[in-house]
Design a protein around this motif. Sequence first.
Motif, short mmCIF file in Angstrom:
data_model
loop_
_atom_site.label_atom_id
_atom_site.label_comp_id
_atom_site.label_asym_id
_atom_site.label_seq_id
_atom_site.Cartn_x
_atom_site.Cartn_y
_atom_site.Cartn_z
N PRO A 1 0.84 -1.22 0.00
CA PRO A 1 0.00 0.00 0.00
C PRO A 1 0.86 1.26 0.00
O PRO A 1 1.95 1.29 0.56
CB PRO A 1 -0.79 -0.12 1.30
CG PRO A 1 0.05 -0.98 2.18
CD PRO A 1 0.79 -1.92 1.27
N PRO B 1 1.80 5.02 1.19
CA PRO B 1 1.60 5.75 2.44
C PRO B 1 0.51 6.82 2.28
O PRO B 1 0.24 7.30 1.19
CB PRO B 1 2.95 6.42 2.70
CG PRO B 1 3.92 5.79 1.78
CD PRO B 1 3.15 5.17 0.67
N GLU B 2 -0.10 7.21 3.42
CA GLU B 2 -1.19 8.19 3.37
C GLU B 2 -0.71 9.55 2.89
O GLU B 2 -1.41 10.24 2.16
CB GLU B 2 -1.82 8.31 4.75
CG GLU B 2 -2.57 7.08 5.18
CD GLU B 2 -3.15 7.22 6.56
OE1 GLU B 2 -3.22 8.35 7.07
OE2 GLU B 2 -3.54 6.19 7.13
N TRP B 3 0.50 9.97 3.28
CA TRP B 3 1.00 11.28 2.86
C TRP B 3 1.29 11.31 1.37
O TRP B 3 1.31 12.36 0.76
CB TRP B 3 2.27 11.65 3.63
CG TRP B 3 3.39 10.68 3.46
CD1 TRP B 3 3.69 9.63 4.27
CD2 TRP B 3 4.35 10.65 2.41
NE1 TRP B 3 4.77 8.95 3.79
CE2 TRP B 3 5.21 9.56 2.64
CE3 TRP B 3 4.58 11.43 1.29
CZ2 TRP B 3 6.26 9.24 1.81
CZ3 TRP B 3 5.63 11.10 0.45
CH2 TRP B 3 6.45 10.02 0.72
N SER C 1 4.96 14.51 -7.89
CA SER C 1 4.46 13.14 -7.72
C SER C 1 5.39 12.14 -8.40
O SER C 1 5.60 11.04 -7.87
CB SER C 1 3.04 13.02 -8.27
OG SER C 1 3.02 13.25 -9.66
N ASP D 1 -0.60 10.17 -1.03
CA ASP D 1 -1.81 10.52 -1.77
C ASP D 1 -2.17 11.99 -1.62
O ASP D 1 -2.94 12.52 -2.43
CB ASP D 1 -2.99 9.66 -1.29
CG ASP D 1 -2.80 8.20 -1.64
OD1 ASP D 1 -2.12 7.93 -2.65
OD2 ASP D 1 -3.33 7.34 -0.92
N ASP D 2 -1.64 12.67 -0.61
CA ASP D 2 -2.03 14.04 -0.33
C ASP D 2 -1.01 15.07 -0.84
O ASP D 2 -0.99 16.20 -0.38
CB ASP D 2 -2.23 14.21 1.18
CG ASP D 2 -3.00 15.46 1.52
OD1 ASP D 2 -3.84 15.86 0.69
OD2 ASP D 2 -2.74 16.04 2.58
#
Length: 86
Positions: free
Chosen positions: A34, A36-38, A67, A40-41
């Motif tokens: 997966p 990391p959450e950061w 990106s 995607d932001d």
Amino acid sequence: MLLLVPFFDTLKHWFREMLFWLFDLLMSVLEQIPAPEWFDDVGGSLAGITPEVAYFVGPMQIEYGISIILSAYLIRFIIRRIPIIG
């Protein structure tokens, strides 16, 4: 000598098929990791840019470049964790 040509062609075909199979296996393993959450932001962090700066950010596609750079660092990190390669 002519009898060896089909043999080597077969070996080359098997080797190529084995490499494709290994690449597919590696890609299926990497797809299961997966993000990391950061990660995607990244685009949301660029939302607070003033209009003067946004004039240059639009044509240069800074958001797209950031990106790409972050994904390259993530791929480098993952490849360095592979014992044979890294």
